[in-house]
Design a protein around this motif. Sequence first.
Motif: not given
Lengths: 77, 720
Positions: B597-622
């Motif tokens: 149920g994810y689109d490519w934007k969530i995909g980016i968030a998943l990829l960037t938050s591989f580094a650290a989960r807390e990056v998820f919200t930051g990425t989505l914000a961007v």
Amino acid sequence: MLRRYKTVPDLKAHESAAAISFVDPALACKLTAMGVRPGAVIEMIRKAPFGKAYYIKVDGIRLALREEEAFSILLEI
Amino acid sequence: MTRGDAQTYKIALVGNPNCGKSTVFNQLTGLRQKTGNFPGVTVDIKSGKIRFAGGKEAILTDLPGTYSLYPTSSDEKIVAALLTHPTNANFPDGIIYIADTHHLEKHLLLLTQIMDLGIPILLALNMADTAAELGIKVNIARLSERLGVPVVFVSGRTGENIDRLQAELEKMMLGTQAIHKTAAFYTLTEAEKQLVEAVQLNLGTENPYRALLIAHHYQWLPFLQRSERETLAAIVETKHFQSLRAQVDETLDRFDRFTPFVQESVQEAPTFPNTTTDRLDALLTHRIGGPLIFFAVMLLMFQAIFDWSVYPMDWIETGFSWLNDGLKAVLPAGWFSDLLTDGILAGFSGILIFIPQIAILFLLITILEEVGYMSRVVFMFDKTMRRAGMNGRSVISLIGGGACAVPAIMSSRTIGNWQERLITIMVTPFISCSARIPVYLVLIGLAVPAIKVGGFINAQTLVFASMYALGVIAAFASGWAMKKWLRTREPSFLAIELPEYRMPDWKNVALTVWEKVAAFVWGAGKIILFVSIALWGLSRFGPGNAVETAENTAREKAQTTQLSTSETEDLIAHHRLEASYAGQMGKFIEPAIRPLGYDWKIGIALLTSFAAREVFTGTLAVLYNMGSAEPDISSRTENQAKMTMRAKMREETFSDNGKPVYTLATALSLLVFYALALQCMSTIAVVKRETGSWKWALFQFTFMSALAYVVAWLVYLVFS
């Protein structure tokens, strides 16, 4: 059949008995090195909260043993 | 220690567990110590320098505590393997043997074994201070004469007689020890003699006891050649040598020999009245009270990790954003400045931000360990943990995982059995850590209605708690599964000593905390820094001039729609990210994550938050044009920001079918994914460090990702 020995789990709280020998050689090896030897007096302190382990005292040393470990020590009746 | 040249005298510190070895080690070496890997083993060994009055130096190595040279855990095997291998670069020239004066008899077993190996040794009777208080008196001269080794009374805690120990050490180094006994302490039996002769003949081992030990341990001693192993197997076979039986007999024989020595030299033998320890244990290991107190202690610890770390974490964050802004203002705009600020500096802050939690967790765990409480926990929870393939000690790691898996995994070192420790390391990251909280909050707020379930529980609270429960269930279930799958040859023991409760040695506590934090910064830190820089590069650059084109498009769009400066900035950031390699990767993986149920934007968030989960919200914000990922000054604006972000996220639709992206099903699926997946490079780095290979780190990553994927997919299926 009459048993001529008992094992650690047979002891009631604060009951003591002298160890005679061990059932399992691998455990015997470990336990003797920790100071549990034939002749040593073992005092039962208490059972673990969820069972399967015992808190005992041997010559002033406090030990925690798993059930298998406790069963492997034969004690004088 | 490996740095020491051949000329430097090497001393090993040996003794039983709980003999106070580390305090003596600290007294002898001061702060001149470091932790390093022993070649070929994954256990960290501490070593340090002893400086003598005349300027001479010696290297002191603190070997793991063991009861005898017949080891039962991999930790203890290190000692037996080293002391039976004289050509090893780390083989000691001399040994300081530490024994607890209170239980002298039990502690002499290993001493006499080492004496028979012919290594110069001196006996330090530790805890002289408390022994004196209890009225225990030892006739040092008599004991020394009977055993044939120099004996010194010391106290690691007070530093009493450490100078005398050093003086004896110098004598040992010069070979001018007053007593030097050559006769073996233990007399080999007839059968053992024949065996030893055969080993000596075939392997050229000089020392008879060493030959005997090699015959006992030929199956695992790491320094043996394959041909030697085969020879030894043949010898053991033809001599009908029963290793275990012989070990027990030898141990008992040794006790029979030195027990009279102890009786002769210990005046006023210790009596063991009901002490404070007994009274405390009546409560702390009580059938009902024990577990209750344990949970209370854990709750307080958890609380402390969160509460106490808030301020230092704030300072670190503020400090870095201040530094970041400062650098950005000073440096000329360009990719190099970006690398410095968004790559390297962000990487550093990613490392340092963990330090407060790690330090606090280790401080509390070390204190619990030092006072003697840990072994009680092991005793109480051994049964529970064994069901899931772990050891009583694993409880501590799992609870610590609630704050951060990195220090929690490091705390698993207290587990002796390798399989139990490995399972603990593998399942600890399932426990929901503090980094998952912001992700949970955003997603739950987005998709779960704030209604009462069954009239009293808020549905949002319920989902939040379920995420924690899911982590615990996943940890225990996979531990149980791994237990079925891994079959260790190493027997598992509980048999643990419950030491006397005592005040922590604060110097030792401070050193331990320092050491572990430093190990994290240098070990895991390097990898975090590297991945941060790589991630920065991936989201900064794109194929060809795609990123520049995207920026220009965004600028034009902003001009035609007359956006404000900050809105323009956000739009540009969005378009740049979309065109970057990271954005491309998001699009690339979209087909794979679409079933969840994810689109490519969530995909980016998943990829960037591989580094650290807390990056998820930051990425989505961007991605959703919601301004900077930096926390806002006031919590009110932050809340507003979150509200608008949620509003925007709600409007988001799939590009192909126009259906909304953030339905309840997608949100729950994402929640479950974040609860179960291993998206934390720090954890991967620390697992690699603690297991000594990439194998287990990759296994864990694959296993957790696959499980997260499957469960998230099922959740999506059920709710959509």
